[in-house]
Design an enzyme around this catalytic site. Structure first.
Site, PDB file in Angstrom:
ATOM      1  N   LYS A  48      43.440  54.179  35.951  1.00 39.74           N
ATOM      2  CA  LYS A  48      41.958  54.484  37.245  1.00 39.74           C
ATOM      3  C   LYS A  48      41.300  55.643  37.613  1.00 39.74           C
ATOM      4  O   LYS A  48      40.355  56.230  37.966  1.00 39.74           O
ATOM      5  CB  LYS A  48      41.892  53.448  38.713  1.00 39.74           C
ATOM      6  CG  LYS A  48      42.537  52.118  38.220  1.00 39.74           C
ATOM      7  CD  LYS A  48      42.415  51.812  39.696  1.00 39.74           C
ATOM      8  CE  LYS A  48      42.938  50.174  39.993  1.00 39.74           C
ATOM      9  NZ  LYS A  48      43.887  50.088  41.272  1.00 39.74           N
ATOM     10  N   GLU A 104      41.026  61.562  30.524  1.00 38.05           N
ATOM     11  CA  GLU A 104      42.156  61.540  31.349  1.00 38.05           C
ATOM     12  C   GLU A 104      42.310  63.006  32.814  1.00 38.05           C
ATOM     13  O   GLU A 104      41.637  63.893  32.658  1.00 38.05           O
ATOM     14  CB  GLU A 104      43.694  61.618  30.482  1.00 38.05           C
ATOM     15  CG  GLU A 104      44.682  61.401  31.090  1.00 38.05           C
ATOM     16  CD  GLU A 104      44.820  60.453  31.707  1.00 38.05           C
ATOM     17  OE1 GLU A 104      43.706  59.429  32.720  1.00 38.05           O
ATOM     18  OE2 GLU A 104      46.353  59.651  31.541  1.00 38.05           O
ATOM     19  N   ASP A 105      42.323  61.793  33.876  1.00 37.11           N
ATOM     20  CA  ASP A 105      43.063  62.861  34.762  1.00 37.11           C
ATOM     21  C   ASP A 105      44.109  63.820  34.399  1.00 37.11           C
ATOM     22  O   ASP A 105      43.961  64.649  34.704  1.00 37.11           O
ATOM     23  CB  ASP A 105      43.481  61.773  36.027  1.00 37.11           C
ATOM     24  CG  ASP A 105      44.494  60.705  36.043  1.00 37.11           C
ATOM     25  OD1 ASP A 105      45.600  60.703  34.838  1.00 37.11           O
ATOM     26  OD2 ASP A 105      44.250  59.959  36.524  1.00 37.11           O
ATOM     27  N   ASP A 108      51.250  64.448  31.367  1.00 38.33           N
ATOM     28  CA  ASP A 108      52.258  64.376  31.989  1.00 38.33           C
ATOM     29  C   ASP A 108      53.432  64.308  30.809  1.00 38.33           C
ATOM     30  O   ASP A 108      53.001  65.624  29.776  1.00 38.33           O
ATOM     31  CB  ASP A 108      52.832  64.016  32.644  1.00 38.33           C
ATOM     32  CG  ASP A 108      54.551  63.968  33.614  1.00 38.33           C
ATOM     33  OD1 ASP A 108      54.572  64.790  33.202  1.00 38.33           O
ATOM     34  OD2 ASP A 108      54.771  62.821  34.293  1.00 38.33           O
ATOM     35  N   PHE A 157      53.212  66.487  41.684  1.00 35.50           N
ATOM     36  CA  PHE A 157      52.617  65.529  41.910  1.00 35.50           C
ATOM     37  C   PHE A 157      51.183  65.833  42.644  1.00 35.50           C
ATOM     38  O   PHE A 157      51.271  65.859  43.605  1.00 35.50           O
ATOM     39  CB  PHE A 157      53.655  64.299  42.091  1.00 35.50           C
ATOM     40  CG  PHE A 157      53.591  62.947  42.300  1.00 35.50           C
ATOM     41  CD1 PHE A 157      53.841  62.833  40.270  1.00 35.50           C
ATOM     42  CD2 PHE A 157      52.103  62.243  43.415  1.00 35.50           C
ATOM     43  CE1 PHE A 157      53.480  61.961  40.431  1.00 35.50           C
ATOM     44  CE2 PHE A 157      52.065  61.309  42.394  1.00 35.50           C
ATOM     45  CZ  PHE A 157      52.212  60.822  41.171  1.00 35.50           C
ATOM     46  N   ASP A 164      46.118  59.641  42.721  1.00 33.11           N
ATOM     47  CA  ASP A 164      47.187  57.897  43.198  1.00 33.11           C
ATOM     48  C   ASP A 164      48.283  58.814  43.186  1.00 33.11           C
ATOM     49  O   ASP A 164      49.143  59.409  42.470  1.00 33.11           O
ATOM     50  CB  ASP A 164      46.817  56.854  42.941  1.00 33.11           C
ATOM     51  CG  ASP A 164      47.724  56.592  42.064  1.00 33.11           C
ATOM     52  OD1 ASP A 164      47.562  57.109  41.428  1.00 33.11           O
ATOM     53  OD2 ASP A 164      48.234  55.635  42.435  1.00 33.11           O
ATOM     54  N   ARG A 170      42.958  58.410  46.234  1.00 31.70           N
ATOM     55  CA  ARG A 170      42.256  58.493  45.346  1.00 31.70           C
ATOM     56  C   ARG A 170      41.049  59.449  45.537  1.00 31.70           C
ATOM     57  O   ARG A 170      39.915  60.016  44.949  1.00 31.70           O
ATOM     58  CB  ARG A 170      41.867  57.498  44.496  1.00 31.70           C
ATOM     59  CG  ARG A 170      43.150  56.766  43.737  1.00 31.70           C
ATOM     60  CD  ARG A 170      42.963  55.830  42.516  1.00 31.70           C
ATOM     61  NE  ARG A 170      43.706  54.721  42.844  1.00 31.70           N
ATOM     62  CZ  ARG A 170      44.055  54.971  41.165  1.00 31.70           C
ATOM     63  NH1 ARG A 170      44.246  56.320  40.499  1.00 31.70           N
ATOM     64  NH2 ARG A 170      45.365  54.392  41.185  1.00 31.70           N
TER      65      ARG A 170
HETATM   66  P1  IMP Z   1      52.229  60.486  30.718  1.00 35.69           P
HETATM   67  O1  IMP Z   1      51.379  59.019  29.933  1.00 35.69           O
HETATM   68  O2  IMP Z   1      53.575  60.721  31.504  1.00 35.69           O
HETATM   69  O3  IMP Z   1      51.055  61.314  30.577  1.00 35.69           O
HETATM   70  O4  IMP Z   1      51.201  60.057  32.124  1.00 35.69           O
HETATM   71  C1  IMP Z   1      50.438  60.338  32.836  1.00 35.69           C
HETATM   72  C2  IMP Z   1      49.385  59.500  33.665  1.00 35.69           C
HETATM   73  O5  IMP Z   1      50.709  59.031  34.766  1.00 35.69           O
HETATM   74  C3  IMP Z   1      48.158  59.805  34.131  1.00 35.69           C
HETATM   75  O6  IMP Z   1      47.209  59.289  33.861  1.00 35.69           O
HETATM   76  C4  IMP Z   1      48.628  59.801  35.924  1.00 35.69           C
HETATM   77  O7  IMP Z   1      48.077  58.096  35.639  1.00 35.69           O
HETATM   78  C5  IMP Z   1      49.635  59.660  36.152  1.00 35.69           C
HETATM   79  N1  IMP Z   1      50.555  60.490  36.007  1.00 35.69           N
HETATM   80  C6  IMP Z   1      51.202  61.803  36.020  1.00 35.69           C
HETATM   81  N2  IMP Z   1      51.577  62.382  35.932  1.00 35.69           N
HETATM   82  C7  IMP Z   1      50.536  62.546  37.456  1.00 35.69           C
HETATM   83  C8  IMP Z   1      50.165  63.130  38.892  1.00 35.69           C
HETATM   84  O8  IMP Z   1      50.469  64.542  39.202  1.00 35.69           O
HETATM   85  N3  IMP Z   1      49.907  62.067  39.919  1.00 35.69           N
HETATM   86  C9  IMP Z   1      49.526  61.299  39.390  1.00 35.69           C
HETATM   87  N4  IMP Z   1      49.097  60.390  38.817  1.00 35.69           N
HETATM   88  C10 IMP Z   1      50.619  61.157  38.094  1.00 35.69           C
HETATM   89 MG    MG Z   2      46.217  57.874  35.116  1.00 41.87          MG
END
Ligand code: IMP
Ligand code: MG
Length: 185
Positions: A48, A104-105, A108, A157, A164, A170
């Site tokens: 989302k 993507e938002d 990470d 974070f 969120d 959000r």
């Molecule tokens: P990844 O697979 O670890 O790169 O995760 C990415 C997903 O983790 C993002 O699409 C977010 O939904 C969530 N995420 C990672 N860091 C944050 C943050 O700082 N705030 C909110 N969501 C996060």
């Molecule tokens: Mg996400």
């Protein structure tokens, strides 16, 4: 009525104001439109978290654009990735030979994007490019390349502008950092 920030029990510090985000989104729109001029593109929004960013970004793209949405499960309520990614809502477009911009938002560990990119490639996608509002480096576990990063951060974070924590915040118009003491890994 008090604002969500005043009602919340954790400390939030604004990192990017709505104005800063707006001007960066305009820049990204110009850059992507330039790179894809004369071509057509399928923009895929990862739900989302990217919904606000996606809605703003597509209105700054001056190209022939189709849109679609995918939802991945990775985090649940935790703040760190489990490493297991599933598609819980798939795209509905035929992607054979299509050029794709994944939106993507925040990136990470990179596991979600690495999974999605491979998945789309295995289904015959053409060129795949990645745009993320925030490219967060500290916990990266893959070699995934964010082609169009909105903002680059080492850690933290973040919530707001679609992002969120346990489904909260959000709808905040800016991006805020959650007090690290509140985050339990
Ligand atoms: P990844 O697979 O670890 O790169 O995760 C990415 C997903 O983790 C993002 O699409 C977010 O939904 C969530 N995420 C990672 N860091 C944050 C943050 O700082 N705030 C909110 N969501 C996060
Ligand atoms: Mg996400």
């Amino acid at each position: 009525m008090s604002s969500p920030i005043k009602r919340c029990t954790m400390n939030l510090k604004q990192i990017f104001s709505p104005q800063q985000i707006n001007s960066r989104v305009q820049e990204l729109g110009k850059e992507i439109s330039f790179d894809f001029r004369g071509r057509s593109l399928l923009g895929i929004c990862i739900l989302k978290g990217a919904f606000v960013f996606f809605a703003d970004l597509v209105r700054n793209l001056d190209i022939d654009l189709e849109i679609d949405f995918v939802r991945l499960s990775s985090y649940g309520k935790q703040s760190s990735s489990s490493g297991e990614i599933l598609i819980t809502k798939d795209i509905e477009t035929d992607i054979q030979d299509k050029d794709i911009l994944i939106v993507e938002d925040i990136v990470d560990t990179g596991l979600s994007l690495s999974f999605l990119t491979k998945n789309l490639q295995s289904r015959g996608a053409g060129m795949i490019r990645i745009c993320a509002l925030i490219d967060k480096h500290e916990r990266r576990q893959t070699s995934i390349q964010v082609d169009y990063p909105g903002f680059i951060l080492e850690k933290g974070f973040l919530v707001g502008y679609g992002l969120d924590i346990a489904e909260k915040f959000r709808s905040l118009p800016g991006v805020h950092e959650v007090d690290p003491d509140y985050i339990k890994h």
